[in-house]
Design a protein around this motif. Structure first.
Motif, PDB file in Angstrom:
ATOM      1  N   SER A 103       0.817  -1.211   0.000  1.00 29.50           N
ATOM      2  CA  SER A 103       0.000   0.000   0.000  1.00 29.50           C
ATOM      3  C   SER A 103       0.852   1.263   0.000  1.00 29.50           C
ATOM      4  CB  SER A 103      -0.938   0.010   1.212  1.00 29.50           C
ATOM      5  OG  SER A 103      -0.226   0.380   2.374  1.00 29.50           O
ATOM      6  N   LEU A 104       0.235   2.346  -0.443  1.00 34.64           N
ATOM      7  CA  LEU A 104       0.889   3.656  -0.489  1.00 34.64           C
ATOM      8  C   LEU A 104       1.363   4.086   0.900  1.00 34.64           C
ATOM      9  CD1 LEU A 104       1.554   6.226  -2.124  1.00 34.64           C
ATOM     10  CD2 LEU A 104      -0.795   6.979  -1.731  1.00 34.64           C
ATOM     11  N   GLU A 105       0.632   3.670   1.910  1.00 40.38           N
ATOM     12  CA  GLU A 105       0.973   4.006   3.301  1.00 40.38           C
ATOM     13  C   GLU A 105       2.430   3.659   3.631  1.00 40.38           C
ATOM     14  OE1 GLU A 105      -1.620   3.415   7.267  1.00 40.38           O
ATOM     15  OE2 GLU A 105      -1.020   1.553   6.299  1.00 40.38           O
ATOM     16  N   LYS A 106       2.914   2.537   3.088  1.00 44.29           N
ATOM     17  CA  LYS A 106       4.271   2.072   3.382  1.00 44.29           C
ATOM     18  C   LYS A 106       5.344   3.030   2.862  1.00 44.29           C
ATOM     19  CE  LYS A 106       3.355  -2.364   4.747  1.00 44.29           C
ATOM     20  NZ  LYS A 106       1.929  -2.308   4.916  1.00 44.29           N
ATOM     21  N   TYR A 107       4.975   3.827   1.841  1.00 48.01           N
ATOM     22  CA  TYR A 107       5.974   4.682   1.186  1.00 48.01           C
ATOM     23  C   TYR A 107       5.905   6.137   1.628  1.00 48.01           C
ATOM     24  CZ  TYR A 107       6.495   0.610  -1.697  1.00 48.01           C
ATOM     25  OH  TYR A 107       6.721  -0.670  -2.116  1.00 48.01           O
ATOM     26  N   ILE A 108       4.827   6.524   2.305  1.00 48.29           N
ATOM     27  CA  ILE A 108       4.756   7.938   2.697  1.00 48.29           C
ATOM     28  C   ILE A 108       4.890   8.152   4.200  1.00 48.29           C
ATOM     29  CG2 ILE A 108       3.552   8.758   0.647  1.00 48.29           C
ATOM     30  CD1 ILE A 108       0.948   8.684   2.134  1.00 48.29           C
ATOM     31  N   PHE A 109       4.715   7.109   4.994  1.00 45.21           N
ATOM     32  CA  PHE A 109       4.825   7.302   6.445  1.00 45.21           C
ATOM     33  C   PHE A 109       6.028   6.607   7.070  1.00 45.21           C
ATOM     34  CE2 PHE A 109      -0.040   7.510   6.308  1.00 45.21           C
ATOM     35  CZ  PHE A 109      -0.005   8.865   6.029  1.00 45.21           C
ATOM     36  N   HIS A 155      -3.783   3.588   3.115  1.00 46.95           N
ATOM     37  CA  HIS A 155      -3.806   2.134   3.328  1.00 46.95           C
ATOM     38  C   HIS A 155      -4.623   1.412   2.254  1.00 46.95           C
ATOM     39  CE1 HIS A 155      -3.604  -1.590   5.615  1.00 46.95           C
ATOM     40  NE2 HIS A 155      -4.908  -1.732   5.448  1.00 46.95           N
ATOM     41  N   ASN A 156      -5.608   2.101   1.678  1.00 46.82           N
ATOM     42  CA  ASN A 156      -6.482   1.487   0.679  1.00 46.82           C
ATOM     43  C   ASN A 156      -6.069   1.794  -0.757  1.00 46.82           C
ATOM     44  OD1 ASN A 156      -8.014   0.260   2.618  1.00 46.82           O
ATOM     45  ND2 ASN A 156      -9.576   1.861   2.696  1.00 46.82           N
ATOM     46  N   ILE A 157      -4.872   2.359  -0.926  1.00 48.34           N
ATOM     47  CA  ILE A 157      -4.321   2.552  -2.271  1.00 48.34           C
ATOM     48  C   ILE A 157      -3.177   1.554  -2.430  1.00 48.34           C
ATOM     49  CG2 ILE A 157      -3.237   4.147  -3.891  1.00 48.34           C
ATOM     50  CD1 ILE A 157      -6.127   4.958  -3.024  1.00 48.34           C
ATOM     51  N   LEU A 158      -3.371   0.553  -3.289  1.00 53.40           N
ATOM     52  CA  LEU A 158      -2.347  -0.473  -3.509  1.00 53.40           C
ATOM     53  C   LEU A 158      -1.518  -0.111  -4.743  1.00 53.40           C
ATOM     54  CD1 LEU A 158      -4.451  -3.681  -2.770  1.00 53.40           C
ATOM     55  CD2 LEU A 158      -3.114  -2.295  -1.187  1.00 53.40           C
TER      56      LEU A 158
END
Length: 322
Positions: A103-109, A155-158
């Motif tokens: 998810s995008l979350e892994k790359y921005i936080f 989290h919901n953007i893969l």
């Protein structure tokens, strides 16, 4: 009742035995959340998949039905593909195309933590923002019925192998006719920090597709800042609520001075994304652009964008004067 009337050829309905076989008896766990667990699997033809098991289902399985009925019938480059599902007794699973970059979350936080993930530069983040906007526009305008997602967040953007974004998790989605502008809701839905104000207080306006626009704006601000919009760990009190800090910097003509920007071009892209996001998070839904307009703005230069009015409400209930 839904399963009895379900006659679509896609997505495929699998048995529990099929799911056990494709996941090699649930051997490789990809992640876990309040909904259940996600496992890596493989279809008989060798296509890798992510199998999401559902342990909690709202009411009579409303979130499960939402996923099968909405995602199962649509196909867009920026919406995750539902390839199959399983419903046997109380056991339910959803089978998606596998997204190797998570998810995008892994790359921005994750900037403060040591991870294997390479940080994404602002140009790539702009491409991702455009892809997400195109996916949401398709849900709002491109289907026979308008689909409101109600849970747009990192989290919901893969991300696929090329870091193309795909919107996932339609458990909270609502369907409505394309000419219907107002949605009635019995309870707030979404994730705190991304929920549009009208969802929990009708005084701000009516719930509509503009509620997804608000969530998109909050998501883009987090992409620009590389941090949560509300971050109590930030030392400077004035920067705790990031959207308000960003607005102040832009109005005063200051650079955002964020870690990921290294040159003038990148700073301009970051400012452009921030201005678009601030339009999206206007408190009055009528002041927010449609996703079609957002896509046009994303394609424009920074100079052609107007600075929006303040999107924040002060303690007196009036908009802040700048």
């Amino acid at each position: 009742m839904f399963l009895a009337t379900y006659r679509a050829t896609k997505p495929t309905r699998y048995s529990f035995a099929d799911v056990k076989k494709m996941t090699k008896h649930f051997k490789h766990k990809l992640g876990q959340g309040g909904f259940g667990t996600v496992y890596k699997g493989e279809l008989p033809n060798g296509i890798p998949v992510a199998v999401k098991t559902l342990i909690k289902s709202k009411g009579e399985g409303e979130d499960f039905i939402n996923e099968v009925a909405t995602v199962g019938r649509i196909h867009h480059a920026n919406v995750v593909r539902l390839l199959g599902f399983c419903s046997e007794g109380t056991w339910r699973a959803l089978i998606y195309e596998f997204m190797p970059n998570e998810s995008l979350e892994k790359y921005i936080f994750d900037k403060r933590n040591k991870t294997d993930h390479q940080p994404l530069d602002i140009k790539k983040l702009q491409e991702i923002a455009i892809g997400i906007a195109q996916g949401i526009e398709y849900l709002h305008q491109g289907c026979s019925q308008r689909i409101l997602h109600f849970d747009i967040k990192p989290h919901n953007i893969l991300l696929d192998h090329n870091f193309n974004p795909k919107i996932s998790d339609f458990g909270l989605a609502k369907l409505c006719s394309r000419d219907q502008s107002i949605i009635t809701m019995t309870a707030a839905r979404g994730t705190m920090g991304y929920i549009a104000p009208e969802i929990y207080c009708r005084n701000f306006g009516t719930v509509s597709y503009k509620s997804d626009v608000y969530s998109f704006g909050m998501l883009v601000l987090e992409m620009v800042g590389g941090r949560k919009n509300v971050d109590p760990e930030i030392e400077k009190t004035s920067e705790i609520y990031f959207p308000e800090w960003v607005y102040g910097q832009i109005v005063q003509g200051h650079d955002l001075g964020l870690v990921m920007q290294r040159n003038g071009v990148e700073e301009d892209i970051a400012k452009k994304l921030a201005i678009i996001a601030l339009w999206c998070i206007q408190w009055n839904p009528m002041d927010r652009p449609s996703m079609t307009k957002v896509i046009h703005m994303l394609m424009e230069n920074l100079e052609s964008l107007e600075i929006p009015p303040t999107p924040f409400v002060s303690s007196t209930g009036q908009k802040n004067g700048v």
